[in-house]
Design a protein around this motif. Structure first.
Motif, PDB file in Angstrom:
ATOM      1  N   GLY A  29       0.869  -1.441  -0.230  1.00  0.00           N
ATOM      2  CA  GLY A  29      -0.096  -0.399   0.326  1.00  0.00           C
ATOM      3  C   GLY A  29       0.439   1.061   0.096  1.00  0.00           C
ATOM      4  O   GLY A  29       0.930   2.007  -0.512  1.00  0.00           O
ATOM      5  N   ILE A  30       1.745   1.239   0.446  1.00  0.00           N
ATOM      6  CA  ILE A  30       2.844   2.248   0.738  1.00  0.00           C
ATOM      7  C   ILE A  30       3.813   2.414  -0.444  1.00  0.00           C
ATOM      8  O   ILE A  30       3.879   3.271  -0.763  1.00  0.00           O
ATOM      9  N   TYR A  31       3.647   1.351  -1.295  1.00  0.00           N
ATOM     10  CA  TYR A  31       4.342   1.577  -2.860  1.00  0.00           C
ATOM     11  C   TYR A  31       3.459   2.338  -3.560  1.00  0.00           C
ATOM     12  O   TYR A  31       3.891   3.190  -4.500  1.00  0.00           O
ATOM     13  N   TYR A  32       2.322   1.723  -3.245  1.00  0.00           N
ATOM     14  CA  TYR A  32       1.470   2.855  -3.875  1.00  0.00           C
ATOM     15  C   TYR A  32       1.054   4.227  -4.253  1.00  0.00           C
ATOM     16  O   TYR A  32       1.018   5.440  -4.611  1.00  0.00           O
ATOM     17  N   TYR A  33       1.612   3.868  -2.605  1.00  0.00           N
ATOM     18  CA  TYR A  33       1.231   5.775  -2.065  1.00  0.00           C
ATOM     19  C   TYR A  33       1.826   6.248  -2.679  1.00  0.00           C
ATOM     20  O   TYR A  33       2.250   7.238  -2.655  1.00  0.00           O
ATOM     21  N   ALA A  34       3.435   6.353  -3.050  1.00  0.00           N
ATOM     22  CA  ALA A  34       4.478   6.773  -2.690  1.00  0.00           C
ATOM     23  C   ALA A  34       4.632   6.654  -4.200  1.00  0.00           C
ATOM     24  O   ALA A  34       5.110   7.986  -4.470  1.00  0.00           O
ATOM     25  N   SER A  35       4.241   5.878  -4.811  1.00  0.00           N
ATOM     26  CA  SER A  35       4.661   6.502  -6.449  1.00  0.00           C
ATOM     27  C   SER A  35       3.356   7.048  -7.086  1.00  0.00           C
ATOM     28  O   SER A  35       4.040   8.330  -8.278  1.00  0.00           O
ATOM     29  N   ASN A  36       2.186   6.811  -6.218  1.00  0.00           N
ATOM     30  CA  ASN A  36       1.046   8.201  -7.267  1.00  0.00           C
ATOM     31  C   ASN A  36       1.220   9.632  -6.572  1.00  0.00           C
ATOM     32  O   ASN A  36       1.276  10.639  -6.838  1.00  0.00           O
ATOM     33  N   HIS A  37       2.526   9.672  -5.751  1.00  0.00           N
ATOM     34  CA  HIS A  37       2.578  10.899  -4.687  1.00  0.00           C
ATOM     35  C   HIS A  37       2.839  11.718  -5.593  1.00  0.00           C
ATOM     36  O   HIS A  37       3.311  12.844  -5.436  1.00  0.00           O
ATOM     37  N   ARG A  38       4.276  11.278  -5.483  1.00  0.00           N
ATOM     38  CA  ARG A  38       5.546  11.121  -6.885  1.00  0.00           C
ATOM     39  C   ARG A  38       4.715  12.196  -8.370  1.00  0.00           C
ATOM     40  O   ARG A  38       5.262  12.970  -8.386  1.00  0.00           O
ATOM     41  N   SER A  39       3.796  11.561  -8.611  1.00  0.00           N
ATOM     42  CA  SER A  39       3.259  11.498  -9.956  1.00  0.00           C
ATOM     43  C   SER A  39       2.482  12.820  -9.817  1.00  0.00           C
ATOM     44  O   SER A  39       2.205  14.276 -10.919  1.00  0.00           O
ATOM     45  N   ALA A  40       2.431  13.181  -8.292  1.00  0.00           N
ATOM     46  CA  ALA A  40       0.919  14.657  -7.906  1.00  0.00           C
ATOM     47  C   ALA A  40       2.122  14.943  -8.259  1.00  0.00           C
ATOM     48  O   ALA A  40       1.935  16.796  -8.485  1.00  0.00           O
ATOM     49  N   ILE A  41       3.302  15.470  -7.510  1.00  0.00           N
ATOM     50  CA  ILE A  41       4.128  16.055  -7.235  1.00  0.00           C
ATOM     51  C   ILE A  41       4.504  16.700  -8.803  1.00  0.00           C
ATOM     52  O   ILE A  41       4.663  17.865  -8.662  1.00  0.00           O
ATOM     53  N   GLU A  42       5.175  16.158  -9.661  1.00  0.00           N
ATOM     54  CA  GLU A  42       5.403  16.594 -10.553  1.00  0.00           C
ATOM     55  C   GLU A  42       3.964  16.956 -11.371  1.00  0.00           C
ATOM     56  O   GLU A  42       5.072  18.543 -12.710  1.00  0.00           O
ATOM     57  N   LYS A  43       3.300  17.053 -11.405  1.00  0.00           N
ATOM     58  CA  LYS A  43       1.911  17.634 -11.990  1.00  0.00           C
ATOM     59  C   LYS A  43       2.035  18.825 -12.080  1.00  0.00           C
ATOM     60  O   LYS A  43       0.876  19.059 -12.329  1.00  0.00           O
ATOM     61  N   ILE A  44       2.464  19.358 -10.517  1.00  0.00           N
ATOM     62  CA  ILE A  44       2.052  20.169  -9.925  1.00  0.00           C
ATOM     63  C   ILE A  44       3.615  21.251 -10.840  1.00  0.00           C
ATOM     64  O   ILE A  44       3.481  22.893  -9.773  1.00  0.00           O
ATOM     65  N   GLY A  45       4.186  20.597 -10.835  1.00  0.00           N
ATOM     66  CA  GLY A  45       5.208  21.069 -11.755  1.00  0.00           C
ATOM     67  C   GLY A  45       6.548  21.335 -10.834  1.00  0.00           C
ATOM     68  O   GLY A  45       7.563  22.007 -10.859  1.00  0.00           O
TER      69      GLY A  45
END
Length: 391
Positions: A29-45
């Motif tokens: 669960g933390i793997y998917y959290y970390a991966s999705n969180h990184r993608s979200a950070i990059e989406k905000i530039g």
């Protein structure tokens, strides 16, 4: 004391994320959290980098040398040059997390890291006994189950409590993945309201992923009931199996996932009960089973979020889950709720209810699920994330 003055302008920011779980096989669960969180950070530039302790082909310290480094409070230096890992840009510190845990066990203190050029923000995706000096440290809390339900986890509750307390004393900020977890943190620990923020996890499947899900290999019959996640007593597995048998349904129940802290008996509890036990499966095949399921049955005893609830709703699958706590909060009025303890009748009735749904009732439930799932969209998450980091 807690100090929020370290917030910086977007253009100056590089955010590091710990890679403690990103390389673990199978994904947690933390793997998917970390991966999705990184993608979200990059989406905000914003720029991101992983802080990794080892990569394939790079040696680790021998056990004796690791112990000496932990006793002497001497972690490996963080590489001054980044490299491109399979998960993206990264920095390396050999055996970092293992040394940090040994150091904490030996000294009872957080291990402080001093990179030559620290990031603007270090976001730890779970509580770890290490911090980076010279930047803003943020720690995500996924649940407080070692404190709220110590009998349901193998994690040492006393050690967990002292780790969180030590992090608070070191002026970190916290992210809770549900309001339930945030309120539990405020109850168990002395910290200010502004030191902990609720940021719900993003759950969303775009058209490309949906097409991949539909074409993935099928691993269970369509129109089955499904439970997935770590298969352990905390998930109320044996009670679920008993209720499935008592309902006398002819619909199979697929239980998918690895065993967790314990191994509940997953055998059928009655002659009419068909159980399909799959210890592990590829992610897309799992999601195809969820997409084609009659309903998700998720009567967990304790959760910090309950990501299968929103994944099911996002895919148009009805949900049964537990009253109270994070599961009811995340379901948001769009799931069938039953008591996870006490009289089993509610759970039996819930299974029977989904077995006899009319097309109109099913359509209404699915629509409510879709509407609830919108709250957990990537767009909504990135907006909240940007506000949290910079406003």
């Amino acid at each position: 004391m807690f100090n929020n003055s370290s917030k910086v302008a977007v253009s100056q920011t590089e955010i590091w994320l710990d890679g403690r779980n990103i390389s673990r096989s199978g994904g947690t669960g933390i793997y998917y959290y970390a991966s999705n969180h990184r993608s979200a950070i990059e989406k905000i530039g914003l720029q991101t980098a992983w802080l990794l302790e080892d990569t394939t082909g790079l040696p680790t310290y021998p056990t004796f040398q690791r112990a000496i480094r932990s006793i002497c409070s001497y972690p490996s230096p963080i590489s001054t040059a980044s490299f491109q890992s399979q998960w993206g840009k990264a920095y390396l510190s050999h055996d970092l997390y293992r040394i940090a845990h040994l150091h904490y066990r030996t000294h009872g203190r957080i291990l402080k890291l001093r990179p030559a050029i620290p990031p603007s923000i270090m976001h730890w995706t779970c509580p770890l006994p290490t911090l980076i000096e010279g930047c803003r440290n943020i720690v995500t809390i996924h649940d407080l189950i070692p404190l709220t339900h110590p009998d349901l986890t193998g994690i040492d509750g006393t050690r967990f409590y002292h780790l969180i307390k030590n992090l608070i004393e070191n002026s970190v900020e916290f992210v809770a993945i549900s309001e339930t977890v945030r309120q539990q943190m405020l109850k168990f620990f002395s910290l200010s309201e502004r030191q902990i923020t609720t940021l719900y996890q993003p759950v969303e499947f775009d058209d490309g992923i949906l097409e991949e899900i539909k074409n993935a290999p099928r691993i269970a019959p369509p129109d089955s009931f499904i439970f997935y996640g770590r298969v352990e007593n905390r998930k109320n597995i044996e009670r679920l199996l008993t209720a499935h048998a008592l309902s006398q349904t002819n619909t199979p129940l697929a239980i998918i996932g690895p065993y967790g802290d314990d191994e509940p008996d997953c055998s059928p509890k009655g002659p009419t009960s068909t159980i399909i036990r799959l210890p592990w499966s590829k992610r897309l095949s799992l999601l195809r089973t969820l997409l084609e399921a009659k309903a998700l049955l998720f009567p967990s005893l304790a959760e910090g979020f309950g990501i299968p609830i929103i994944e099911a709703m996002s895919l148009g699958t009805p949900v049964l889950t537990s009253k109270g706590g994070a599961t009811e909060e995340i379901a948001g009025g769009a799931a069938y709720l039953c008591s996870p303890t006490g009289d089993i009748t509610e759970l039996v009735q819930g299974i029977s209810y989904f077995d006899t749904l009319s097309p109109e009732e099913k359509k209404s439930i699915i629509q409510k699920g879709y509407e609830r799932a919108k709250f957990f969209s990537t767009l909504h998450y990135t907006e909240k994330l940007k506000e949290f980091y910079f406003m």
